[in-house]
Motif scaffolding. Sequence first.
Motif, PDB file in Angstrom:
ATOM      1  N   LYS A 105      -7.820   0.978  -6.807  1.00 37.49           N
ATOM      2  CA  LYS A 105      -7.293   0.369  -5.579  1.00 37.49           C
ATOM      3  C   LYS A 105      -7.901   0.936  -4.290  1.00 37.49           C
ATOM      4  CE  LYS A 105      -4.314  -2.497  -7.333  1.00 37.49           C
ATOM      5  NZ  LYS A 105      -4.340  -3.916  -7.001  1.00 37.49           N
ATOM      6  N   GLU A 142      -9.318  -1.473  -1.638  1.00 35.63           N
ATOM      7  CA  GLU A 142      -8.315  -2.239  -0.884  1.00 35.63           C
ATOM      8  C   GLU A 142      -7.728  -1.425   0.272  1.00 35.63           C
ATOM      9  OE1 GLU A 142      -5.244  -4.253  -3.128  1.00 35.63           O
ATOM     10  OE2 GLU A 142      -6.558  -4.271  -4.894  1.00 35.63           O
ATOM     11  N   PHE A 192       0.832  -1.201   0.000  1.00 40.66           N
ATOM     12  CA  PHE A 192       0.000   0.000   0.000  1.00 40.66           C
ATOM     13  C   PHE A 192       0.869   1.255   0.000  1.00 40.66           C
ATOM     14  CE2 PHE A 192      -3.728  -2.230   2.365  1.00 40.66           C
ATOM     15  CZ  PHE A 192      -4.028  -2.947   1.227  1.00 40.66           C
ATOM     16  N   LEU A 211       2.321   1.827  -3.395  1.00 43.76           N
ATOM     17  CA  LEU A 211       1.317   2.274  -4.356  1.00 43.76           C
ATOM     18  C   LEU A 211       0.993   3.756  -4.160  1.00 43.76           C
ATOM     19  CD1 LEU A 211      -0.245   1.068  -6.677  1.00 43.76           C
ATOM     20  CD2 LEU A 211      -2.060   0.464  -5.079  1.00 43.76           C
ATOM     21  N   ILE A 222      -5.394   4.662 -10.934  1.00 48.90           N
ATOM     22  CA  ILE A 222      -4.866   3.787  -9.876  1.00 48.90           C
ATOM     23  C   ILE A 222      -5.624   4.038  -8.576  1.00 48.90           C
ATOM     24  CG2 ILE A 222      -2.857   3.295  -8.415  1.00 48.90           C
ATOM     25  CD1 ILE A 222      -1.112   3.910 -10.920  1.00 48.90           C
TER      26      ILE A 222
END
Length: 112
Positions: A44, A47, A13, A16, A40
């Motif tokens: 994501k 999550e 994480f 990212l 992105i």
Amino acid sequence: MDYEVVSPDDRRFNNLVLLVYAIQAISLFTGLPAVIGLIINYLKLSEMRGTRYESHFRWQIRSFWWALVWSVLGGVLSLILVGYLVLGAVWLWFAYRVLRGFIALNDGRAMP
């Protein structure tokens, strides 16, 4: 010495979020990659729910959309020259948001 235990998800994480900040920083000079960072973020975001990284993603998303709105307004107003001031202010504001977010991420803090 105390060491923080970092889970594989936490590291992933963090990487990212860092990637999106890097994309946003590059977009300050090229423009286009910011859309890739936004994609992105949206792909994501689910999550990231419940983690401090969710706040960073929301910060990045808000930064993109507000910069886009003000850039369009600045582009329209550039016809009467005042838009160039708006565009310069948007650039500075976006750079501030990227830098502030990166520093908070580096310090392990969530964004407001």
